[in-house]
Design an enzyme around this catalytic site. Sequence first.
Site, PDB file in Angstrom:
ATOM      1  N   HIS A  67       0.837  -1.203   0.000  1.00  8.78           N
ATOM      2  CA  HIS A  67       0.000   0.000   0.000  1.00  8.78           C
ATOM      3  C   HIS A  67       0.873   1.255   0.000  1.00  8.78           C
ATOM      4  O   HIS A  67       0.628   2.197  -0.748  1.00  8.78           O
ATOM      5  CB  HIS A  67      -0.887   0.059   1.257  1.00  8.78           C
ATOM      6  N   SER A 118      -3.198  -7.466   3.146  1.00  5.05           N
ATOM      7  CA  SER A 118      -3.394  -7.283   4.588  1.00  5.05           C
ATOM      8  C   SER A 118      -3.794  -8.597   5.249  1.00  5.05           C
ATOM      9  O   SER A 118      -3.350  -8.913   6.353  1.00  5.05           O
ATOM     10  CB  SER A 118      -4.461  -6.216   4.846  1.00  5.05           C
ATOM     11  N   ARG A 151      -2.293  -6.196  -8.000  1.00  6.00           N
ATOM     12  CA  ARG A 151      -1.244  -7.164  -7.703  1.00  6.00           C
ATOM     13  C   ARG A 151      -1.122  -8.202  -8.811  1.00  6.00           C
ATOM     14  O   ARG A 151      -0.045  -8.626  -9.159  1.00  6.00           O
ATOM     15  CB  ARG A 151      -1.535  -7.880  -6.382  1.00  6.00           C
TER      16      ARG A 151
END
Length: 161
Positions: free
Chosen positions: A17, A128, A90
């Site tokens: 991020h 995350s 990603r």
Amino acid sequence: MKIAIYPGSFDPVTNGHLNIIRRAANIFDKLIVCVMVNASKHPMFSLEERTELLSRVTRDLANVEVDYADELLATYAKRRGGCVIVKGLRATSDFENEFQMALINHKINPSLDTMFLTSEHQYMYLSSSTVKELAGYGVELRDFLPEEIIPDVKQRIQNMK
């Protein structure tokens, strides 16, 4: 002034991020990193805590503002004067969902565009959710999280046990 918005749940903010934030901050006059409410997720950190963690790791970026919202992203962008949504990708699996959301956001707010930034190779696998799982097993987190927030994540994992 070109204002971009980088939305996400950021639970917690990862090095991936942060890489997108730094790159987008170099492109736009102002970047608003917005912690969004996602009803389908059960976050480890509260909205306010995620906002504070993000503020801590972006304090050196003068043109970055951290905010949070519980409204539609297209509505938030219009209210804040944003002209571009920044999304990190990603893998190709991210693209289909993000492309659909970009079309919906543009339909709701026709002056809003979406810019996709591909993750740098060292962050392609990073999420995350993965970081939270690794933290639960006591894995060293320096390669995954900004150092300033590692103690917060470790403490929260410990408190959850």
